[in-house]
Design an enzyme around this catalytic site. Sequence first.
Site, PDB file in Angstrom:
ATOM      1  CG  ASN A 243      10.840 -14.589   0.339  1.00 36.78           C
ATOM      2  OD1 ASN A 243      11.627 -14.397   1.264  1.00 36.78           O
ATOM      3  ND2 ASN A 243       9.537 -14.404   0.458  1.00 36.78           N
TER       4      ASN A 243
ATOM      5  CB  THR B 212       4.391 -12.068  -1.024  1.00 33.11           C
ATOM      6  OG1 THR B 212       3.210 -12.324  -0.250  1.00 33.11           O
ATOM      7  CG2 THR B 212       4.487 -13.059  -2.163  1.00 33.11           C
TER       8      THR B 212
ATOM      9  CG  HIS C  99      -3.890  -5.938   0.214  1.00 34.41           C
ATOM     10  ND1 HIS C  99      -2.860  -6.685   0.748  1.00 34.41           N
ATOM     11  CD2 HIS C  99      -4.820  -6.837  -0.196  1.00 34.41           C
ATOM     12  CE1 HIS C  99      -3.165  -7.977   0.664  1.00 34.41           C
ATOM     13  NE2 HIS C  99      -4.339  -8.091   0.093  1.00 34.41           N
TER      14      HIS C  99
ATOM     15  CB  VAL D 166      -0.943   0.009   1.229  1.00 33.86           C
ATOM     16  CG1 VAL D 166      -1.903  -1.169   1.177  1.00 33.86           C
ATOM     17  CG2 VAL D 166      -0.159  -0.012   2.536  1.00 33.86           C
TER      18      VAL D 166
HETATM   19  P1  OAD Z   1       4.960 -10.292   4.996  1.00 31.91           P
HETATM   20  O1  OAD Z   1       5.575  -9.403   6.000  1.00 31.91           O
HETATM   21  O2  OAD Z   1       3.949 -11.327   5.418  1.00 31.91           O
HETATM   22  O3  OAD Z   1       6.119 -11.103   4.225  1.00 31.91           O
HETATM   23  C1  OAD Z   1       7.230 -10.409   3.708  1.00 31.91           C
HETATM   24  C2  OAD Z   1       8.027 -11.398   2.879  1.00 31.91           C
HETATM   25  O4  OAD Z   1       9.117 -10.691   2.299  1.00 31.91           O
HETATM   26  C3  OAD Z   1       8.623 -12.535   3.697  1.00 31.91           C
HETATM   27  O5  OAD Z   1       8.404 -13.762   3.013  1.00 31.91           O
HETATM   28  C4  OAD Z   1      10.115 -12.197   3.738  1.00 31.91           C
HETATM   29  O6  OAD Z   1      10.915 -13.377   3.730  1.00 31.91           O
HETATM   30  C5  OAD Z   1      10.290 -11.461   2.445  1.00 31.91           C
HETATM   31  N1  OAD Z   1      11.401 -10.504   2.419  1.00 31.91           N
HETATM   32  C6  OAD Z   1      11.951  -9.841   3.445  1.00 31.91           C
HETATM   33  N2  OAD Z   1      12.944  -9.025   2.993  1.00 31.91           N
HETATM   34  C7  OAD Z   1      12.985  -9.187   1.631  1.00 31.91           C
HETATM   35  C8  OAD Z   1      13.770  -8.637   0.584  1.00 31.91           C
HETATM   36  N3  OAD Z   1      14.735  -7.753   0.832  1.00 31.91           N
HETATM   37  N4  OAD Z   1      13.532  -9.039  -0.697  1.00 31.91           N
HETATM   38  C9  OAD Z   1      12.574  -9.954  -0.964  1.00 31.91           C
HETATM   39  N5  OAD Z   1      11.778 -10.513  -0.007  1.00 31.91           N
HETATM   40  C10 OAD Z   1      11.999 -10.133   1.266  1.00 31.91           C
HETATM   41  O7  OAD Z   1       4.353  -9.348   3.851  1.00 31.91           O
HETATM   42  P2  OAD Z   1       3.320  -9.729   2.743  1.00 31.91           P
HETATM   43  O8  OAD Z   1       3.537 -11.138   2.239  1.00 31.91           O
HETATM   44  O9  OAD Z   1       3.322  -8.660   1.739  1.00 31.91           O
HETATM   45  O10 OAD Z   1      -2.405  -7.341   4.072  1.00 31.91           O
HETATM   46  O11 OAD Z   1       1.933  -9.689   3.547  1.00 31.91           O
HETATM   47  C11 OAD Z   1       0.749  -9.906   2.799  1.00 31.91           C
HETATM   48  C12 OAD Z   1      -0.342  -9.114   3.456  1.00 31.91           C
HETATM   49  O12 OAD Z   1      -0.418  -9.460   4.842  1.00 31.91           O
HETATM   50  C13 OAD Z   1      -0.113  -7.620   3.466  1.00 31.91           C
HETATM   51  O13 OAD Z   1      -0.475  -7.026   2.252  1.00 31.91           O
HETATM   52  C14 OAD Z   1      -1.069  -7.204   4.563  1.00 31.91           C
HETATM   53  C15 OAD Z   1      -0.787  -8.288   5.573  1.00 31.91           C
HETATM   54  O14 OAD Z   1      -1.925  -8.648   6.288  1.00 31.91           O
HETATM   55  C16 OAD Z   1      -3.297  -6.381   4.462  1.00 31.91           C
HETATM   56  O15 OAD Z   1      -2.946  -5.435   5.138  1.00 31.91           O
HETATM   57  C17 OAD Z   1      -4.693  -6.631   4.009  1.00 31.91           C
END
Ligand code: OAD
Length: 253
Positions: free
Chosen positions: A219, A194, A125, A109
Amino acid sequence: MNSAHPITIPGKLVRRLRTAQRVVVLTGAGISAESGIPTFRDAMTGLWARFRPEELATPEAFQRNPKLVWDWYTWRRKRAEEAEPNAGHRALVDLEARAPEFVLVTQNVDGLHARAGSRRVVELHGNIMRTKCFDCDRLAHDWQQSEEVPPRCVHCGGMLRPDVVWFGEVLPDHAMEEAMRVAGQCEVFLSVGTSTVVEPAASLPFTALRGGACVVEVNPNATPLTLCAEFVLTGSAASVLPQLVAMAFPAAK
Ligand code: OAD
């Protein structure tokens, strides 16, 4: 993760990306980590450490304590405004310029993809830079911070809130429809930064798999997708994506 060391990118993947007509990329909070925006599940640092996201990012939390939720999003919005797109965001702009058909679907977002120059962005989102009325849903364009927190809607007097999807809320109309459609029709699907746990976005890579796409995960850590992806590039988005795009499209610097 030390992004100085290039990782090995299989030639087969480079050729698949270079020859693909339709490319879809799904991003999560991980792509903004190197812009200094904590990933969603470790955004609760310092002042907010004592809360779980699920306690703040819900309509019930907002109704229970509108000032607390509004202040949390004010803090997150400032973090996003102060952040700059990183090499991972920019690599996706290069990729969009080179792939015949390209769609970027993001769960983020923070607005950093658009600021980097990405054009075809589906925000599943919402966007923290937009504000709307909790009651009448109208967007508020020129609201001012006021003594009253949260500020009020000029149309109906309702409380203003960020235009983002909260837990338990439906996604923006058509966003998920378009995301599912393009995921099911693409030839290469990149899932970047993600944790692949929050539905319905987490289903997109599997929709791409069922559609016969070459699914790639970028990732530093494993996720529920890791064992199913055709290629797993274990590294940070800011390090891996520029390498991948430069190898697939050498002229795209
Ligand atoms: P998360 O915080 O759940 O996951 C972040 C991911 O990024 C993890 O798998 C990390 O291993 C990875 N990561 C960390 N540093 C990184 C880097 N430098 N390069 C690549 N990957 C890296 O975040 P999201 O998966 O985006 O929804 O979470 C999904 C949703 O959960 C969000 O949009 C939010 C939350 O609830 C809402 O707010 C509706």
